[in-house]
Design an enzyme around this catalytic site. Structure first.
Site, PDB file in Angstrom:
ATOM      1  CB  THR A 196       4.426  -3.598 -12.800  1.00 24.73           C
ATOM      2  OG1 THR A 196       4.783  -2.599 -13.763  1.00 24.73           O
ATOM      3  CG2 THR A 196       5.423  -3.581 -11.665  1.00 24.73           C
TER       4      THR A 196
ATOM      5  N   GLY B 151      -5.297  -2.045  -5.618  1.00 23.76           N
ATOM      6  CA  GLY B 151      -5.869  -0.882  -6.295  1.00 23.76           C
ATOM      7  C   GLY B 151      -7.387  -0.942  -6.368  1.00 23.76           C
TER       8      GLY B 151
ATOM      9  CB  SER C 231      -1.705  -1.190  -2.161  1.00 21.53           C
ATOM     10  OG  SER C 231      -1.463  -0.535  -0.934  1.00 21.53           O
ATOM     11  CB  CYS C 232       3.348  -1.933  -2.877  1.00 28.79           C
ATOM     12  SG  CYS C 232       2.964  -0.267  -3.466  1.00 28.79           S
ATOM     13  CG  ASN C 233       3.116   2.540   0.005  1.00 32.91           C
ATOM     14  OD1 ASN C 233       4.299   2.486   0.352  1.00 32.91           O
ATOM     15  ND2 ASN C 233       2.709   3.281  -1.009  1.00 32.91           N
TER      16      ASN C 233
ATOM     17  CG  HIS D 174      -1.321   4.622   2.031  1.00 31.30           C
ATOM     18  ND1 HIS D 174      -1.214   5.962   1.722  1.00 31.30           N
ATOM     19  CD2 HIS D 174      -0.976   3.940   0.910  1.00 31.30           C
ATOM     20  CE1 HIS D 174      -0.822   6.089   0.461  1.00 31.30           C
ATOM     21  NE2 HIS D 174      -0.666   4.894  -0.062  1.00 31.30           N
ATOM     22  N   GLY D 175      -3.845   4.446   5.802  1.00 31.05           N
ATOM     23  CA  GLY D 175      -4.198   4.079   7.179  1.00 31.05           C
ATOM     24  C   GLY D 175      -5.470   3.239   7.219  1.00 31.05           C
TER      25      GLY D 175
ATOM     26  CG  HIS E  46       6.330   3.315  -2.264  1.00 29.79           C
ATOM     27  ND1 HIS E  46       5.875   4.385  -2.984  1.00 29.79           N
ATOM     28  CD2 HIS E  46       5.677   2.237  -2.780  1.00 29.79           C
ATOM     29  CE1 HIS E  46       4.986   3.976  -3.877  1.00 29.79           C
ATOM     30  NE2 HIS E  46       4.854   2.676  -3.783  1.00 29.79           N
TER      31      HIS E  46
ATOM     32  CD  GLN F 113       7.983   0.929  -7.032  1.00 27.85           C
ATOM     33  OE1 GLN F 113       8.572   1.068  -5.964  1.00 27.85           O
ATOM     34  NE2 GLN F 113       8.571   1.213  -8.181  1.00 27.85           N
TER      35      GLN F 113
END
Lengths: 343, 343, 343, 343
Positions: A12, A111, A140-142, A194-195, A220, A300
């Protein structure tokens, strides 16, 4: 003199980054490495990308599928200045030693653990920190979506505290083996990782994130509540701050974009089916005193693609600062403001 | 002298047909008509298509969204040689009288009754029947998929009888208001209307169709059981017959295309996110004596696009036969065999 | 003297069969075996079923969860007359030798190879074949649904040929890790294994099955095309034939049951959330000459439950024939015709 | 002397409330009113509930479906002490005048405006406010879930501020016409209406809510961040506070309840397929200083059922306080702690 870039992992992210590299004026795509033949591998050959065999794959397996092989991943690594590692999660960390042994620089994806690299990177937020570095991790994406928004909000208005609920897509569109089909799964790591990941870039940001997984494949969605330090008089100033920043796309209410299904349809209309920008809605941004509420959608599959490009440029000092690198990247990728529409 | 083509209705089908017209060497896109502003309308303006106001829409509504308006749909109709009607189901039938009154030819979509036109059309199957005609109906996505396959099978092997179970996608990707979210809905019109619709093109074909609706947005899948009149010795001959026909795409097993999720991902890899071909799988074609079983996927958003183009060409005799029209269409749309891969 | 029945495996099937055994007048539930604690195990304890530890589970693990353990699966096997094996697919086959060594009879589920047992079983179709047997295999949910319908159609009208497209649910409701979320996956084993599986019961039936997997959790749906040998004059006779047979539920059009979502809601209304009957729709049964078309929904979680009970009864000759066994089973399970509604 | 209760509207909520009324020792179910026949109506008759015709329905339509009719909704209203209105949203408000004209008391659901009633109600939170009232509104499913949690947290620890992201199920299980099938839809009313709705019960609570809609049918999930006034030393005290309160169900980690799919499977295991409790996870409750994070799942089909019962009891002073009313309701409905499991 162009920088030579190789992509290890052609899924991806890898295939999108390969396309992006191929379009940059100051980079050369050495090739891409893949473990097994599949329709993805076919695509690499169709586009003329040298195809190298990675992992436990074999040349014979590719050739019996009619796919010409340029060599092994080791050969690819020897022929490049930098490897962008887009291997499956955790494999990138294992690959790090090989890149080091080969004396080539490397970019890792979000990741992997932050420790895999000298710096965790987001173009808008900390381009300078990656200058001349040998190992950089694109978050990462988020985290990328949040870091971009944080770059805007911290610099314009200041951030006292930030709560994000991340409503996560459960699988990518082509991952047909992953569920759930019907249901919501809380992420019991509370607050979510994520934080802290955002804090690898903004160490002092008071951000807390929580996450749930929902049965969709498209994007997302972040539900944000930010307490601003010096809030503007109304939400318009916030809308303008986002709208004036590269890699933000703000939908107006009249466009009738109800949610992620229409965002992706819009993307197809643009001709790419990817959305590398943070997506916001003008009527999804609300200011109540110091409290800013806004929705943000994150694609994402593609949001980290331009950041991988900027990371290369920072590492080799192909551009002195974020603005000049992003301008080159975004022009090459066709990421620009739209030609019509009211402000 | 190019044929002037206007598109009335700028939704899923209309916007794709407009793009296709714009790419044909022997056609000019007069413009597109839309009822209300939305992100779709934006796209038309971005691409430089003259935008006309249809239905009960108003110029003011578009202009307040920053979208320049070229005129009314009536003005568009007066300025064209042929209208391709891509209005919502049933509206096309209501529009027919207007086109007639304006003295322009018209192409309708498969959601309209067959009686709206002089002939129901599929390029491979009955191109000649549309030569010089003034009103042509391009059959629906499912019927188009079946008609193409019927053109191959009837001519090469003969068809004694044909059963199709149509596993229908419940909504298009951007139709976020339609369900079901979880469940299967039988179509109680049994057999379904698709069989008789195929017979508008193949009047003598002994075909029976049944349908169920399932919660997916990507593609329809047809499960076919065909009794052949003169079956070949093995399935390879059938595979080759499909593979040698334009607008068929056959996946090999090594490509690891498990189903419609990977088909659509493959499409994105090609750069369009549309699949105008019938999609089959080499390992999804099985011959047992005279009984042929095969799966076929149909991309409801785009499969009829090339047929609309060929319909124009037949009506104005821009090409004398299917093969020459399809060659022009497919070259313009980039529909061609792949450059690599085993046969 | 009641027959002692133990259940090895306490998942989707096992827990339902345990409940069913507990309600039979001529059987005693010895207990259930499970590998690890979970909410399912809790349920067994709540219902007072002795809980045994299976596989590589440990007593300590259950006890630390507050769940009392009655013993090991070996102890359970020694205390029973028959084991109903509801272990995950393939494990049942491995367990067979243990049951044999312990000298107890065994019932296996349809996920195991036919060779695991002396006979493959469906109550309506071949009850007599299981009389006195020591190893019986209850065929899978889809095969059970087809076998019941075959019992009706072969005896009443004769079957020349039968095509079934099986539209399969991709996961059970509680299997939150399985996809696809959006897409259709053809089953490339073509024809599918279900046809030969039906032939373990109806060796001469000319049946061909194909399958696709779709993103739903509720029920499978079969799309049937049967060529009858001696067709009745109209579909009413077929409707009546199904309606007059135990374990068939036929919805009338006025009930507004559009598909599987409403079937499952109806089931909840009945108080169980299971549907052990074949589900048909009066307006989903159509006869055209000798050709019968009908839809049938199969609840994968529960349809085989009554057949497991009847299998026990046949093996121990607790009832001489299908009708008398099914009457006892169905009364105990509350499977009966409805009290109101037009015929 | 039992209170006579009638139910106007026999859909998702109405049918569950009817069952609940029928099980109460101090209430009599007068009957249920429905507009048209369907499988739902069948169920009412099967259970022996007098069936009245509402709206523009006709006696003939029911009788031709074999469903006996007890009379019109007006007749039902005249025969009762209180009507529980479970008509579709907004219709309840229209019905209010009729109930008033007939001199009967009424309970409305949360889809109606607060002004329809004298008080908005949640049993745990403000039972006393409904004593002797003639018109009471039971707040919606999401508001009920929040109000219950607020009753616990405000009384035990105090609440400084509360942010909730409501991840909403898009449709009920039997609503097969509603989407989206794939995608996330932000609710652009920002903050959402749920916060003000909670404040109809807790006027001073500093609560802000936002919402997104996701493609699932099972349950809503709330992602909560609460700043406590007097936080306990650790999360255990919070877990215990919830666990010790009626209508809360807390899953332990060992139960392996990943999310809403397993919650609903657990419910089916209990025998009802409804979950009238707030559902929390022990490992989904986290305290960091004064900041409490927790997930909570809400079963939209049934959570308001016990509150409707308690509302009747308050209005007619059948019980003096919440604790005594809830004890009767919950015993009748089988809502009780579980018999096993570690604390």
């Amino acid at each position: 003199m162009k920088v030579r870039v190789a992509i290890n992992g052609y899924g991806t992210i890898g295939k999108r980054v390969a396309d992006a590299v191929a379009r940059q004026p100051d980079m050369t795509l050495v090739g891409v490495a893949k473990t097994r033949p599949s329709y993805d591998a076919h695509r690499a050959v169709d586009r003329g990308y040298p195809l190298y065999v990675a992992g436990n794959g074999t040349r014979a397996e590719f050739e019996s599928a009619g796919l010409p092989v340029a060599g092994t991943v080791e050969e690819m690594v020897r022929a490049t200045d930098v490897v962008i590692d887009a291997a499956p999660e955790k494999i990138g960390g294992e690959n790090a030693a090989r890149y080091h042994a080969a004396g080539v620089r490397a970019i890792f994806q979000g990741g992997e653990q932050a420790g895999v690299a000298e710096v965790s990177f987001n173009a808008l937020a900390n381009y300078g920190a990656a200058l001349d570095k040998h190992r950089v991790r694109v978050v990462s994406c988020n985290t990328t979506g949040i870091a971009r928004a944080a770059a805007v909000l911290t610099s314009k208005f200041g951030v006292e505290s930030w709560d994000v609920t991340i409503v996560r897509r459960a699988a990518d569109p082509a991952e047909s083996q992953r569920g759930p089909i019907n249901g919501i799964l809380p992420t019991f790591h509370l607050p979510s990782h994520h934080g802290p990941d955002v804090q690898t870039i903004f160490p002092k940001l008071a951000i807390t994130t929580t996450a749930v997984v929902v049965p969709t494949t498209l994007m997302h969605v972040h539900v944000n509540h930010v307490r601003l330090t010096t809030p503007p008089r109304d939400a318009t100033a916030v809308v303008e701050a986002f709208r004036g920043t590269p890699r933000f796309h703000i939908f107006a209410a009249w466009e009738k974009v109800d949610g992620t299904p229409q965002v992706m349809d819009f993307a197809r209309d643009r001709g790419s089916s990817d959305v590398m920008e943070n997506v916001l809605w003008e009527n999804g941004i609300r200011l109540a005193g110091p409290d800013l509420y806004f929705f943000q959608a994150v694609h994402q599959e593609s949001i980290v693609v331009p950041e991988n490009i900027d990371a290369v440029r920072a590492m080799f000092k192909l551009a002195p600062d974020a603005a000049s690198s992003m301008a080159i990247t975004d022009a090459a990728l066709g990421l620009r403001g739209r030609s019509v529409g009211p402000r």
